[in-house]
Enzyme design. Structure first.
Site, PDB file in Angstrom:
ATOM      1  N   SER A 167       0.831  -1.205   0.000  1.00  0.00           N
ATOM      2  CA  SER A 167       0.000   0.000   0.000  1.00  0.00           C
ATOM      3  C   SER A 167       0.871   1.263   0.000  1.00  0.00           C
ATOM      4  O   SER A 167       1.654   1.495   0.923  1.00  0.00           O
ATOM      5  CB  SER A 167      -0.915   0.009   1.227  1.00  0.00           C
ATOM      6  OG  SER A 167      -1.580   1.249   1.295  1.00  0.00           O
TER       7      SER A 167
ATOM      8  N   HIS B 191      -1.210  -1.126  -4.217  1.00  0.00           N
ATOM      9  CA  HIS B 191      -2.507  -0.690  -3.693  1.00  0.00           C
ATOM     10  C   HIS B 191      -2.441   0.816  -3.431  1.00  0.00           C
ATOM     11  O   HIS B 191      -1.520   1.300  -2.762  1.00  0.00           O
ATOM     12  CB  HIS B 191      -2.801  -1.450  -2.393  1.00  0.00           C
ATOM     13  CG  HIS B 191      -4.131  -1.187  -1.787  1.00  0.00           C
ATOM     14  ND1 HIS B 191      -5.297  -1.799  -2.227  1.00  0.00           N
ATOM     15  CD2 HIS B 191      -4.500  -0.377  -0.766  1.00  0.00           C
ATOM     16  CE1 HIS B 191      -6.312  -1.384  -1.492  1.00  0.00           C
ATOM     17  NE2 HIS B 191      -5.866  -0.514  -0.590  1.00  0.00           N
TER      18      HIS B 191
ATOM     19  N   ASP C 257      -4.510   4.043  -1.985  1.00  0.00           N
ATOM     20  CA  ASP C 257      -5.643   4.459  -1.155  1.00  0.00           C
ATOM     21  C   ASP C 257      -6.020   5.904  -1.439  1.00  0.00           C
ATOM     22  O   ASP C 257      -5.213   6.815  -1.235  1.00  0.00           O
ATOM     23  CB  ASP C 257      -5.265   4.332   0.326  1.00  0.00           C
ATOM     24  CG  ASP C 257      -5.190   2.884   0.772  1.00  0.00           C
ATOM     25  OD1 ASP C 257      -6.180   2.165   0.580  1.00  0.00           O
ATOM     26  OD2 ASP C 257      -4.136   2.483   1.304  1.00  0.00           O
TER      27      ASP C 257
ATOM     28  N   MET D 191      -8.564   8.897  -0.408  1.00  0.00           N
ATOM     29  CA  MET D 191      -9.451   9.299   0.702  1.00  0.00           C
ATOM     30  C   MET D 191      -9.949  10.720   0.485  1.00  0.00           C
ATOM     31  O   MET D 191      -9.222  11.562  -0.056  1.00  0.00           O
ATOM     32  CB  MET D 191      -8.693   9.225   2.023  1.00  0.00           C
ATOM     33  CG  MET D 191      -8.073   7.859   2.283  1.00  0.00           C
ATOM     34  SD  MET D 191      -7.348   7.760   3.925  1.00  0.00           S
ATOM     35  CE  MET D 191      -6.545   6.144   3.826  1.00  0.00           C
TER      36      MET D 191
ATOM     37  N   HIS E 188      -8.134   1.939  -4.436  1.00  0.00           N
ATOM     38  CA  HIS E 188      -9.176   1.775  -3.423  1.00  0.00           C
ATOM     39  C   HIS E 188      -9.762   3.149  -3.115  1.00  0.00           C
ATOM     40  O   HIS E 188      -9.118   3.969  -2.454  1.00  0.00           O
ATOM     41  CB  HIS E 188      -8.527   1.128  -2.182  1.00  0.00           C
ATOM     42  CG  HIS E 188      -9.393   1.042  -0.983  1.00  0.00           C
ATOM     43  ND1 HIS E 188      -8.893   0.755   0.275  1.00  0.00           N
ATOM     44  CD2 HIS E 188     -10.743   1.195  -0.806  1.00  0.00           C
ATOM     45  CE1 HIS E 188      -9.875   0.741   1.151  1.00  0.00           C
ATOM     46  NE2 HIS E 188     -11.005   1.006   0.526  1.00  0.00           N
TER      47      HIS E 188
ATOM     48  N   MET F 217     -11.989   5.523  -1.177  1.00  0.00           N
ATOM     49  CA  MET F 217     -12.737   5.730   0.069  1.00  0.00           C
ATOM     50  C   MET F 217     -13.406   7.089  -0.037  1.00  0.00           C
ATOM     51  O   MET F 217     -12.958   8.079   0.563  1.00  0.00           O
ATOM     52  CB  MET F 217     -11.781   5.663   1.264  1.00  0.00           C
ATOM     53  CG  MET F 217     -11.373   4.241   1.616  1.00  0.00           C
ATOM     54  SD  MET F 217      -9.843   4.148   2.571  1.00  0.00           S
ATOM     55  CE  MET F 217      -8.669   4.078   1.233  1.00  0.00           C
TER      56      MET F 217
ATOM     57  N   MET G 196     -12.225  -4.890   4.453  1.00  0.00           N
ATOM     58  CA  MET G 196     -11.386  -4.092   5.351  1.00  0.00           C
ATOM     59  C   MET G 196     -11.226  -4.850   6.662  1.00  0.00           C
ATOM     60  O   MET G 196     -12.207  -5.286   7.271  1.00  0.00           O
ATOM     61  CB  MET G 196     -12.020  -2.723   5.632  1.00  0.00           C
ATOM     62  CG  MET G 196     -12.103  -1.795   4.435  1.00  0.00           C
ATOM     63  SD  MET G 196     -10.541  -1.524   3.568  1.00  0.00           S
ATOM     64  CE  MET G 196      -9.500  -0.898   4.891  1.00  0.00           C
TER      65      MET G 196
ATOM     66  N   ASP H 171      -7.423  -5.944   3.670  1.00  0.00           N
ATOM     67  CA  ASP H 171      -6.701  -4.670   3.759  1.00  0.00           C
ATOM     68  C   ASP H 171      -6.757  -4.143   5.184  1.00  0.00           C
ATOM     69  O   ASP H 171      -7.828  -3.803   5.681  1.00  0.00           O
ATOM     70  CB  ASP H 171      -7.379  -3.687   2.783  1.00  0.00           C
ATOM     71  CG  ASP H 171      -6.705  -2.336   2.715  1.00  0.00           C
ATOM     72  OD1 ASP H 171      -5.616  -2.166   3.296  1.00  0.00           O
ATOM     73  OD2 ASP H 171      -7.286  -1.437   2.062  1.00  0.00           O
TER      74      ASP H 171
END
Ligand code: DX5
Ligand code: ZN
Length: 225
Positions: free
Chosen positions: A18, A43, A45, A47, A76, A78, A147, A185
């Site tokens: 990640s 990966h 992330d 946000m 991913h 979010m 998650m 994750d």
């Protein structure tokens, strides 16, 4: 591995480091570290400060990293409303875009849209979200991401209570002849990775355990055994 040979789903194990846990002053160096360890996924992330209480990267960062490597960008999202950002992240070079099941938006439409943009799609469940909420959508996903921490920050402890959800998704996949990947994750390390694999996960995200030098060797050994 018991009677695994009878399992029609035989996804190769993938470890996806990640980017969140890497040195954000040298993001491209993370790609080099992933490749140097023989890995093929990263990966990423994303946000929004609303769905989760933190901010990370935008499509421009993903686009800037894209020419540096051919690794698979596992993105991913979010986001409270991911829909306006599907095309920007696809154009930036994401290979897979996963979206959460908890916010209120047209989830089946968004999953279709991701595929029509040329990406694999994924559906994400927070630790306290029951598998039942994803079940009606499982026939139209390439990956389910469970998650194992509350999303927003790296370095949290793995939630053991999510292991039965991995098993449930694995059983459902087998019983229904589906072939989605099962990704986990949060808090994945040398101790918890084998538990996830045993429960049926085939795709493991690791931030802290990969990018902190003291965790990587043990993690790599654990996933190779
Ligand atoms: C948390 C992120 C994770 C995070 C995992 O919201 O979705 O991908 O990077 O970090 P570790 O492996 O440190 O728990
Ligand atoms: Zn993530």
């Amino acid at each position: 591995m018991g009677n695994r040979s009878a399992d029609p789903v035989t996804h190769k194990l993938i470890l996806a480091p990640s980017l969140l846990a890497s040195d954000h002053g040298h993001l491209a160096a993370a790609l080099t570290e992933v490749e140097a360890n023989g890995l093929s996924w990263l990966h990423i992330d994303i946000m929004d400060g609303h769905f989760v209480p933190n901010l990370t990267f935008g499509p421009q960062v993903v686009a800037a990293l894209r020419p540096k490597s051919d690794v698979f960008f596992d993105t991913h999202l979010m986001l409270e409303n991911p829909v306006p950002f599907l095309e920007p992240f696809a154009q930036a070079g994401s290979n897979l875009i996963s979206i959460h099941v908890e916010p209120d938006y047209n989830i089946p439409g968004a999953l279709d849209r991701i595929r029509s943009l040329g990406c694999k799609n994924g559906l994400v469940l927070n630790p306290d979200t029951p598998v039942d909420e994803a079940q009606p959508l499982l026939h139209q996903v390439d990956l389910v991401l469970l998650m194992t921490v509350q999303p927003g920050f790296g370095g949290q402890s793995f939630r053991m209570d999510v292991l039965p959800k991995i098993e449930a998704l694995h059983s459902f996949r087998r019983a229904n002849g589906l072939d989605y990947r099962i990704e986990v994750d949060g808090g994945v390390d040398a101790r918890t990775a084998p538990l996830c694999r045993k429960a049926g996960a085939d795709t493991l995200v690791a931030g802290t355990a990969f990018f902190r030098p003291d965790g990587r060797d043990a993690l790599m050994a654990a996933i190779q055994s």
